[in-house]
Structure formats: structure tokens, C-alpha cells
Motif scaffolding. Structure first.
Motif, PDB file in Angstrom:
ATOM      1  N   TYR A 225     -34.479 -31.689 -50.011  1.00  0.00           N
ATOM      2  CA  TYR A 225     -34.831 -30.172 -50.193  1.00  0.00           C
ATOM      3  C   TYR A 225     -33.427 -29.539 -49.648  1.00  0.00           C
ATOM      4  CZ  TYR A 225     -37.478 -29.910 -45.803  1.00  0.00           C
ATOM      5  OH  TYR A 225     -37.821 -30.189 -44.516  1.00  0.00           O
ATOM      6  N   ALA A 226     -33.538 -28.249 -49.961  1.00  0.00           N
ATOM      7  CA  ALA A 226     -32.223 -27.441 -49.919  1.00  0.00           C
ATOM      8  C   ALA A 226     -32.631 -26.005 -49.214  1.00  0.00           C
ATOM      9  CB  ALA A 226     -31.352 -27.490 -50.859  1.00  0.00           C
ATOM     10  N   SER A 227     -31.830 -25.345 -48.578  1.00  0.00           N
ATOM     11  CA  SER A 227     -31.981 -24.150 -48.164  1.00  0.00           C
ATOM     12  C   SER A 227     -31.846 -23.344 -49.179  1.00  0.00           C
ATOM     13  CB  SER A 227     -30.875 -23.820 -47.060  1.00  0.00           C
ATOM     14  OG  SER A 227     -30.659 -22.350 -47.086  1.00  0.00           O
ATOM     15  N   LYS A 228     -32.558 -22.099 -49.484  1.00  0.00           N
ATOM     16  CA  LYS A 228     -32.361 -21.128 -50.470  1.00  0.00           C
ATOM     17  C   LYS A 228     -31.190 -20.116 -50.283  1.00  0.00           C
ATOM     18  CE  LYS A 228     -37.037 -20.207 -52.425  1.00  0.00           C
ATOM     19  NZ  LYS A 228     -38.192 -19.242 -52.597  1.00  0.00           N
ATOM     20  N   THR A 229     -30.945 -20.120 -49.051  1.00  0.00           N
ATOM     21  CA  THR A 229     -29.632 -19.401 -48.525  1.00  0.00           C
ATOM     22  C   THR A 229     -28.511 -20.108 -49.045  1.00  0.00           C
ATOM     23  OG1 THR A 229     -30.646 -18.561 -46.738  1.00  0.00           O
ATOM     24  CG2 THR A 229     -28.140 -18.501 -46.678  1.00  0.00           C
ATOM     25  N   ALA A 230     -28.487 -21.663 -48.724  1.00  0.00           N
ATOM     26  CA  ALA A 230     -27.116 -22.284 -49.493  1.00  0.00           C
ATOM     27  C   ALA A 230     -27.044 -22.196 -51.016  1.00  0.00           C
ATOM     28  CB  ALA A 230     -27.354 -23.750 -48.834  1.00  0.00           C
ATOM     29  N   LEU A 231     -28.492 -22.217 -51.599  1.00  0.00           N
ATOM     30  CA  LEU A 231     -28.592 -22.314 -53.262  1.00  0.00           C
ATOM     31  C   LEU A 231     -27.903 -20.886 -53.489  1.00  0.00           C
ATOM     32  CD1 LEU A 231     -31.732 -24.436 -53.418  1.00  0.00           C
ATOM     33  CD2 LEU A 231     -29.493 -25.177 -54.097  1.00  0.00           C
ATOM     34  N   ALA A 232     -27.965 -20.035 -52.926  1.00  0.00           N
ATOM     35  CA  ALA A 232     -27.706 -18.851 -53.635  1.00  0.00           C
ATOM     36  C   ALA A 232     -26.180 -18.512 -53.533  1.00  0.00           C
ATOM     37  CB  ALA A 232     -28.345 -17.455 -52.670  1.00  0.00           C
ATOM     38  N   ASP A 233     -25.517 -19.327 -52.727  1.00  0.00           N
ATOM     39  CA  ASP A 233     -24.196 -19.337 -52.655  1.00  0.00           C
ATOM     40  C   ASP A 233     -23.587 -20.255 -53.798  1.00  0.00           C
ATOM     41  OD1 ASP A 233     -21.362 -20.489 -52.387  1.00  0.00           O
ATOM     42  OD2 ASP A 233     -21.486 -19.347 -50.405  1.00  0.00           O
ATOM     43  N   PRO A 234     -22.932 -19.796 -54.907  1.00  0.00           N
ATOM     44  CA  PRO A 234     -22.469 -20.716 -56.138  1.00  0.00           C
ATOM     45  C   PRO A 234     -21.611 -21.859 -55.608  1.00  0.00           C
ATOM     46  CG  PRO A 234     -22.148 -18.479 -56.463  1.00  0.00           C
ATOM     47  CD  PRO A 234     -22.379 -18.361 -54.969  1.00  0.00           C
ATOM     48  N   SER A 235     -20.915 -21.711 -54.627  1.00  0.00           N
ATOM     49  CA  SER A 235     -20.010 -23.114 -54.340  1.00  0.00           C
ATOM     50  C   SER A 235     -20.903 -23.884 -53.656  1.00  0.00           C
ATOM     51  CB  SER A 235     -18.891 -22.715 -53.123  1.00  0.00           C
ATOM     52  OG  SER A 235     -18.096 -21.638 -54.099  1.00  0.00           O
ATOM     53  N   GLN A 236     -21.944 -23.692 -52.696  1.00  0.00           N
ATOM     54  CA  GLN A 236     -22.803 -24.592 -52.131  1.00  0.00           C
ATOM     55  C   GLN A 236     -23.866 -25.055 -52.847  1.00  0.00           C
ATOM     56  OE1 GLN A 236     -24.370 -22.919 -48.219  1.00  0.00           O
ATOM     57  NE2 GLN A 236     -22.649 -24.030 -47.479  1.00  0.00           N
ATOM     58  N   ALA A 237     -24.468 -24.241 -53.907  1.00  0.00           N
ATOM     59  CA  ALA A 237     -25.326 -24.495 -54.971  1.00  0.00           C
ATOM     60  C   ALA A 237     -24.766 -25.739 -55.852  1.00  0.00           C
ATOM     61  CB  ALA A 237     -25.748 -23.471 -55.856  1.00  0.00           C
ATOM     62  N   ALA A 238     -23.413 -25.646 -56.350  1.00  0.00           N
ATOM     63  CA  ALA A 238     -22.663 -26.728 -57.075  1.00  0.00           C
ATOM     64  C   ALA A 238     -22.545 -27.852 -56.403  1.00  0.00           C
ATOM     65  CB  ALA A 238     -21.293 -26.025 -57.721  1.00  0.00           C
ATOM     66  N   ALA A 239     -22.245 -27.778 -54.781  1.00  0.00           N
ATOM     67  CA  ALA A 239     -22.087 -28.968 -54.085  1.00  0.00           C
ATOM     68  C   ALA A 239     -23.382 -29.815 -53.915  1.00  0.00           C
ATOM     69  CB  ALA A 239     -21.339 -28.562 -52.878  1.00  0.00           C
ATOM     70  N   ILE A 240     -24.423 -28.896 -53.729  1.00  0.00           N
ATOM     71  CA  ILE A 240     -25.761 -29.681 -53.999  1.00  0.00           C
ATOM     72  C   ILE A 240     -26.107 -30.431 -54.953  1.00  0.00           C
ATOM     73  CG2 ILE A 240     -28.336 -29.283 -53.333  1.00  0.00           C
ATOM     74  CD1 ILE A 240     -27.455 -26.899 -51.432  1.00  0.00           C
TER      75      ILE A 240
END
Length: 346
Positions: A225-240
Motif C-alpha cells: 500500500y502507498a501514501s495518497k500524498t505520493a500517489l498525487a505526485d505524477p512522478s511518484q505515482a508512475a514510480a509506484i
């Protein structure tokens, strides 16, 4: 007119062919796939498990982001690491996402695998008199609230017609279970391998044993599972997203590489004896697979929510399992294209 009709049909077919190809290539179009240089992700891990899985399978070197790992001994501690911003992703069992949901932690599920086999089941104390699940009635049972082990106890009670009120719960840390069993402070507790094999080996001839789970007693879910804050960042969402694809591939690699896993992770990294390593491998009697979310995992999670709430946990909120998931990740699997495969130009 016929030529126009034919041209129109051809154009429509080409359009939908392009749409389907793009959809197949990029999965959910709202989920970013391009990982810019310099993106960093920290995964809250358990005993180097995810890190070793990715490295030994060769998937770590293919990750698009700079992924590092930090170890924590329980799911609730991994959740706290994400809350504090020390990690963006966590590897957990089925109950920590419910805890995150209940506490409003803004953490959602992005990946799930199921491993078949009796990896985590109930062990009993010396001279406890427990021979089967129904004998748990009136006994002191080790409980670590907010963990998969708690849900395993409650499911097994339900399967035999008992309720949590039929036992005496003793709240302990997971690392305390084996010692508490030896000392007779508790009569039973859920132990995973190799802790279970080590514990039973230390109390031979005392009547201590392991009790097989009921049919649905242990669901053996492994979740990212992942942080919504990270997932709101397009770069981090792509990395996840890229991490989830490689994590899936690594899990399926393990199905056919148990010997390498035992030697390199269980023995070399975790310092288990060959005997203990064998007990771990033997407990995973079936394959790891990637389940369907809507057909299998969301109903399972809802059942766990209902079970725990009926036992008095997570009071005061109506929790819907589907809210625990980032549905953009639904449908990703080991055959989904990674960031590098989608964007070979970088």
C-alpha cells in the motif's frame, strides 16, 4: 455512398484499434507511467523480504526509480513510517490497510498477491490441553491488535463456532509470542515460519503442537500500500506503478526458484539453518498468484472488516473495503509493461 460507408467503418475500426492498443499499453490512462530521472521511493519492508525478492529475481535493477528499503517489525509500524513521510510504500498483511482506513491515514492498496499454504497458523503452549480449534474456548490466546495474526485467530474461532468472547485475549508484540508460550503466559498464539518450527523444536515432548487452520483461517495476503500524498505526485505515482509491476514479477519468479530463495534469503540473509529454511519453504505448499481485486480481494477484505468490527474493533465507522484501494492499479500484473518498456526513450 458505399465507399464512404466503407471508409467510415475502416476509420472507426482504426480508431478503436488505437484506443485498445493504447489502453492495453498504459492500463488505466489516469495512472502516470513515465518516471523522470531522480525520483526516489522508500519501501517500508519486513526483514528485507521485499528488497531480497526484488534483488534476487533481478527485478530491482530494472526499476525506473531509486527505490530504497527500511525495515519495521510489524504492519502498524510500517504504517507509522508512511504517516511520518519516512516511506511512501509499505509491505503488509490484510489488517494494516483496515487500520489505515479506519484512522484516516490516507494510505491505499496498490498491489496484492496470495501465497497458498499454512505459512502462519496457531501453535500451542506446553501442557495447554489444546488439540483442535474448539479447545481454544476459555484459553489465553496471544493477540497483537491491528495485525494479520489477530484476524487469523478470529477467523479460526468463527469457523469452529466460537467468538472472540470465548477466549481470554492477551495483548503482546509479535516477537513476544514464542517466549510467552514457553513460559505458559499464554496457551496459544499465531506463529509464522520459521518461528513456529523453532518454538516447537524447543519444547519437545510437552504436548505443544500446531493446529491447522480452518478453510479460510489464513488468507495469506501480501499487500503493497502507498501514501495518497505520493500517489498525487505524477512522478511518484508512475514510480509506484513501476514498482508494483516488478514486485508482481518477483513474486512469480519465486514460485520456480524456491531453492535460490532458501539459500540466498532465508539462510544467507536471515541466517536460518537449513532445517529452518526448509520449514519455511514447506509451509508455502502452493503457488503465489495475483488475484482479482473485485472477484476475490475486495470481498475478502470486507469479510475481515466485518469480522473485526463484530469483535469490537474499529468501532464508530462504516468501512467499505473498496475504499482501501487505488483502483487505477486494478488489473496490473506481471505481464503489464514497466516504465522502461512503455518509455524506452526515457
Amino acid at each position: 455512398m458505399r465507399k464512404q460507408s466503407t471508409a467510415l467503418k475502416t476509420g472507426i475500426a482504426a480508431f478503436f484499434s488505437t484506443v485498445l492498443a493504447t489502453s492495453s499499453l498504459a492500463d488505466d490512462p489516469s495512472l502516470p507511467t513515465r518516471v523522470p530521472p531522480g525520483v526516489k521511493i522508500v519501501l517500508a519492508d519486513d526483514a528485507n523480504n521485499a528488497a531480497s525478492l526484488l534483488r534476487l529475481s533481478g527485478e530491482y535493477d530494472k526499476l525506473a526509480a531509486d527505490v530504497s528499503f527500511a525495515n519495521f517489525t510489524s504492519g502498524p509500524l510500517r504504517l507509522e513510517a508512511i504517516r511520518a513521510g519516512a516511506a511512501q510504500v509499505g509491505a503488509v498483511g490484510d489488517v494494516p490497510p483496515i487500520l489505515a482506513h479506519f484512522s484516516g491515514a490516507d494510505v491505499v492498496i496498490v498491489g496484492v498477491v496470495v501465497t497458498e499454504g499454512p505459512t502462519t497458523i496457531i501453535a500451542t503452549a506446553p501442557d495447554s490441553g489444546i488439540k483442535e480449534l474448539k479447545d481454544l474456548k476459555g484459553k489465553k490466546v496471544g493477540i497483537n491488535p491491528g495485525t494479520a495474526q489477530q484476524a487469523i485467530v478470529f477467523r479460526n474461532l468463527r469457523a469452529t463456532g466460537l467468538t472472540p468472547e470465548d477466549i481470554v485475549p492477551i495483548n503482546l508484540g509479535l516477537a513476544e509470542f514464542a517466549d510467552a508460550l514457553r513460559a505458559g503466559q499464554i496457551d496459544a498464539a499465531v506463529l509464522k515460519q520459521p518461528d513456529r518450527a523453532r518454538y516447537l523444536k524447543s519444547v519437545p515432548g510437552t504436548g505443544a503442537t500446531e493446529i491447522a487452520s480452518a478453510g479460510d483461517g489464513n488468507k495469506n495476503l501480501k499487500i503493497l500500500y502507498a501514501s495518497k500524498t505520493a500517489l498525487a505526485d505524477p512522478s511518484q505515482a508512475a514510480a509506484i506503478r513501476d514498482l508494483v509491476v516488478h514486485w508482481y514479477r518477483a513474486h512469480l519468479w519465486k514460485n520456480d526458484n524456491a531453492e535460490t530463495w532458501a539459500k540466498q534469503y532465508l539462510i544467507k540473509d536471515q541466517r536460518l539453518s537449513e532445517e529452518d529454511a526448509k520449514s519455511v519453504i514447506d509451509a508455502e505448499t502452493g503457488k503465489t498468484y495475483i488475484p482479482g481485486w473485485k472477484t476475490e480481494i475486495i470481498p475478502r477484505q470486507q469479510d475481515t472488516i466485518n469480522l473485526l468490527q463484530a469483535a469490537g474493533n474499529f468501532k464508530g465507522k462504516e468501512l467499505k473495503a473498496e475504499d482501501e484501494f487505488d483502483h487505477r492499479f486494478d488489473g496490473l500484473n506481471n505481464e503489464s509493461k514497466s516504465a522502461a518498456e512503455l518509455h524506452p526513450d526515457g
